[in-house]
Design an enzyme around this catalytic site. Structure first.
Site, PDB file in Angstrom:
ATOM      1  CG  ASN A 210       0.179  -0.436   2.531  1.00 16.54           C
ATOM      2  OD1 ASN A 210       0.774   0.868   2.639  1.00 16.54           O
ATOM      3  ND2 ASN A 210      -0.069  -1.302   3.075  1.00 16.54           N
ATOM      4  CG  ASP A 306      -5.622  -7.602  13.876  1.00 18.66           C
ATOM      5  OD1 ASP A 306      -4.494  -6.476  14.441  1.00 18.66           O
ATOM      6  OD2 ASP A 306      -6.571  -7.253  13.593  1.00 18.66           O
ATOM      7  CB  ILE A 307       0.430  -6.844  14.205  1.00 20.33           C
ATOM      8  CG1 ILE A 307       0.987  -7.108  12.815  1.00 20.33           C
ATOM      9  CG2 ILE A 307       1.575  -6.709  15.695  1.00 20.33           C
ATOM     10  CD1 ILE A 307       0.929  -7.246  12.280  1.00 20.33           C
ATOM     11  CE  LYS A 341      -8.573  -5.125  14.407  1.00 18.39           C
ATOM     12  NZ  LYS A 341      -7.297  -5.058  13.560  1.00 18.39           N
TER      13      LYS A 341
HETATM   14  O1  PMT Z   1       3.111   5.687   6.159  1.00 23.58           O
HETATM   15  P1  PMT Z   1       2.388   7.288   6.175  1.00 23.58           P
HETATM   16  O2  PMT Z   1       2.292   7.906   4.785  1.00 23.58           O
HETATM   17  O3  PMT Z   1       2.475   8.433   7.072  1.00 23.58           O
HETATM   18  O4  PMT Z   1       0.755   7.204   6.246  1.00 23.58           O
HETATM   19  C1  PMT Z   1       0.225   7.016   7.371  1.00 23.58           C
HETATM   20  C2  PMT Z   1      -0.611   6.245   7.836  1.00 23.58           C
HETATM   21  C3  PMT Z   1      -2.144   6.694   7.328  1.00 23.58           C
HETATM   22  C4  PMT Z   1      -0.829   4.728   7.198  1.00 23.58           C
HETATM   23  C5  PMT Z   1      -1.713   6.174   9.552  1.00 23.58           C
HETATM   24  O5  PMT Z   1      -2.255   7.637   9.920  1.00 23.58           O
HETATM   25  C6  PMT Z   1      -2.358   4.992   9.280  1.00 23.58           C
HETATM   26  O6  PMT Z   1      -3.950   5.770   9.606  1.00 23.58           O
HETATM   27  N1  PMT Z   1      -2.564   3.945   9.459  1.00 23.58           N
HETATM   28  C7  PMT Z   1      -3.361   2.300  10.178  1.00 23.58           C
HETATM   29  C8  PMT Z   1      -3.389   1.861   8.401  1.00 23.58           C
HETATM   30  C9  PMT Z   1      -4.525   0.762   8.258  1.00 23.58           C
HETATM   31  O7  PMT Z   1      -4.213  -0.252   8.012  1.00 23.58           O
HETATM   32  O8  PMT Z   1      -5.425   0.573   9.440  1.00 23.58           O
HETATM   33  P2  PMT Z   1      -6.704   0.264   9.235  1.00 23.58           P
HETATM   34  O9  PMT Z   1      -7.385   0.508   9.594  1.00 23.58           O
HETATM   35  O10 PMT Z   1      -6.350  -1.042   7.793  1.00 23.58           O
HETATM   36  O11 PMT Z   1      -6.107  -1.407  10.905  1.00 23.58           O
HETATM   37  C10 PMT Z   1      -6.583  -1.023  11.714  1.00 23.58           C
HETATM   38  C11 PMT Z   1      -5.305  -1.195  12.936  1.00 23.58           C
HETATM   39  O12 PMT Z   1      -4.611  -2.529  13.239  1.00 23.58           O
HETATM   40  C12 PMT Z   1      -4.351  -0.399  12.615  1.00 23.58           C
HETATM   41  O13 PMT Z   1      -3.340   0.332  14.071  1.00 23.58           O
HETATM   42  C13 PMT Z   1      -3.071  -1.293  11.827  1.00 23.58           C
HETATM   43  O14 PMT Z   1      -1.767  -1.325  12.166  1.00 23.58           O
HETATM   44  C14 PMT Z   1      -3.210  -2.851  12.986  1.00 23.58           C
HETATM   45  N2  PMT Z   1      -3.659  -3.531  12.505  1.00 23.58           N
HETATM   46  C15 PMT Z   1      -4.081  -4.463  10.719  1.00 23.58           C
HETATM   47  C16 PMT Z   1      -4.273  -5.066   9.829  1.00 23.58           C
HETATM   48  C17 PMT Z   1      -3.429  -6.471  10.673  1.00 23.58           C
HETATM   49  N3  PMT Z   1      -3.151  -7.309  10.053  1.00 23.58           N
HETATM   50  N4  PMT Z   1      -2.434  -6.460  11.860  1.00 23.58           N
HETATM   51  C18 PMT Z   1      -2.173  -5.047  12.250  1.00 23.58           C
HETATM   52  O15 PMT Z   1      -2.164  -4.473  13.335  1.00 23.58           O
END
Ligand code: PMT
Length: 419
Positions: A210, A306-307, A341
């Site tokens: 991404n 999911d970390i 979570k």
């Molecule tokens: O890196 P930049 O260009 O500065 O951009 C910043 C950002 C937009 C990436 C950042 O601000 C942000 O929003 N990060 C979270 C991105 C994301 O994957 O969000 P999510 O809604 O898909 O995931 C939810 C949460 O679960 C997040 O905290 C993610 O780190 C965590 N996760 C998701 C999937 C997974 N398999 N394991 C996780 O830990």
């Protein structure tokens, strides 16, 4: 405390001490700060703009017209937003008076009126001028309004007098500036931050990923370090520099990030999950490059671990901060993730606006926790990260009894250290 990548706006006003400001710029650049210099008209009588331009590597700004030309139409508002700190050194008696009364007749004073950044003043003037009631009243009022004073020192002066009014030496100013960034809110706390994207290999040359640049997570790691924390950064592949003083472990896939987090989470008190982790990966990485043999091609995906959720389930659960990158219904989805979570806090990131968030220098966040909410309006990621860390420190101290003990203990240690 490191000044690396901090945006320092140096205002130079008229006074013989302006020659020391040249050395100050050298030291700031040596400390890897980004330096821009504004000179008042009378400062140019003491030292040339060219000196500061050569030392800072940036055009020197003296009035709005020149700045507009030098910076493609940006104005004092842009400068005011750019600055992490404004330092005026030397700050003459006239500059102090102008700031006290909100004067706005040149670039330095208009920028000071427009900025939300801390303004630090390094006064330099004759001892009688410093002692004058008018100056002292101005100093008192400015201090009350949140201006920070570095000095002045006492000693012999260029005019032959002896007394208070000498500008701090450049190395003292650099140290004082660094201390400004050291909030100490998280002194001694162990924090883990994840950042950047993950790459899920399809074959030896292709992967799913991404647009995450890592900027937001790296800025959070830097802000946590500035707040006194011991920071470990677990990062996916990005091309930005690791903040000074931060321990970094580089990984590529979600599974590698999961393993790295699990290996070191035990002694962490706070976990901040900013990484854009791929939710799915190809079932298997093809051993050879896939050939273009068919009209269409399907790649079967399976869920990644999911970390974040796993850390929140840990037997010795740290204070857990998640992110939610959403293109619609930000509040609804962020709150759902917070509950589902079992997080302590979530940063909702509206990524439908492609000018912020992923791969942008700016961001805006909606922060939620049980019974609370705070909006961090659009700003640079550095500033958003500092505000987020301030909020986390506050929530962490108020929700966790163990942390209170640590925070108080460290507050005590700090006060002893400063005696
Ligand atoms: O890196 P930049 O260009 O500065 O951009 C910043 C950002 C937009 C990436 C950042 O601000 C942000 O929003 N990060 C979270 C991105 C994301 O994957 O969000 P999510 O809604 O898909 O995931 C939810 C949460 O679960 C997040 O905290 C993610 O780190 C965590 N996760 C998701 C999937 C997974 N398999 N394991 C996780 O830990």
């Amino acid at each position: 405390m490191s000044l690396a990548n901090k945006n320092i706006l140096l205002g130079v006003s008229g006074g013989i001490a302006a020659y020391k400001s040249a050395e100050l710029v050298r030291e700031l650049v040596r400390a890897k700060a980004q330096v821009r210099v504004i000179m008042t008209r009378s400062a140019k009588e003491f030292i040339t703009p060219l000196t500061f331009q050569a030392l800072s590597g940036n055009p020197v700004l003296t009035d709005e017209f020149e700045y507009a030309e030098a910076a493609n139409g940006m104005d004092h508002i842009a400068l005011a937003r750019w600055a992490d700190v404004v330092l005026i050194a030397p700050a003459s008696a006239n500059t102090l008076a102008k700031l006290t009364h909100g004067g706005a007749d040149d670039l330095l004073s208009t920028t000071c009126l427009a900025t939300k950044a801390t303004i630090a003043l390094a006064p330099a003037m004759n001892q009688a001028m410093w002692a004058n009631h008018a100056t002292q009243d101005n100093v008192e009022l400015l201090a009350k309004r949140g201006f920070v004073f570095f000095g002045p020192a006492a000693g012999s002066q260029a005019c032959g007098d002896v007394g208070e009014g000498r500008m701090f030496e450049p190395h003292q100013l650099v140290l004082s500036l660094s201390n400004l960034f050291n909030t100490g809110e998280l002194t001694g706390i162990n924090i883990m931050v994840t950042a950047g994207p993950t790459r899920e290999p399809i074959d030896p040359v292709r992967y799913l990923s991404n647009r995450s640049s890592g900027r937001m997570g790296y800025a959070i790691a830097a802000a946590a370090h500035d707040a006194g924390a011991n920071v470990q950064l677990i990062t996916g592949p990005v091309s930005i520099a690791v903040p000074e003083g931060v321990e970094c472990i580089s990984v590529s896939t979600a599974q590698e990030m999961f393993d790295a987090v699990q290996a070191d989470i035990e002694d962490k008190q706070i976990f901040i999950s900013c990484a854009a982790v791929a939710d799915y990966r190809p079932v298997a990485k093809q051993p050879e490059k896939i050939k273009k043999l068919h009209e269409d091609l399907s790649v079967k995906l399976v869920r990644n671990p999911d970390i974040l959720a796993e850390v929140a389930r840990h037997h010795n659960k740290p204070f857990v901060v998640g992110f939610a990158a959403e293109t619609r219904d930000l509040e609804k989805y962020a709150k759902q993730k917070l509950e589902r979570k079992r997080l302590d806090m979530i940063a909702g990131n509206d990524v439908s606006d492609t000018s912020i968030g992923f791969d942008s220098p700016e961001n805006a966040l909606e922060i939620f926790w049980a019974g609370g909410h705070c909006s961090l309006e659009r700003d640079t990621k550095t500033k958003i990260a500092r505000r987020l860390i301030g909020l986390i420190a506050e929530r962490y101290a108020s929700t966790d009894k163990r942390s209170n003990v640590t925070v108080l203990k460290n507050a005590k240690d700090r006060s002893q250290n400063t005696r």
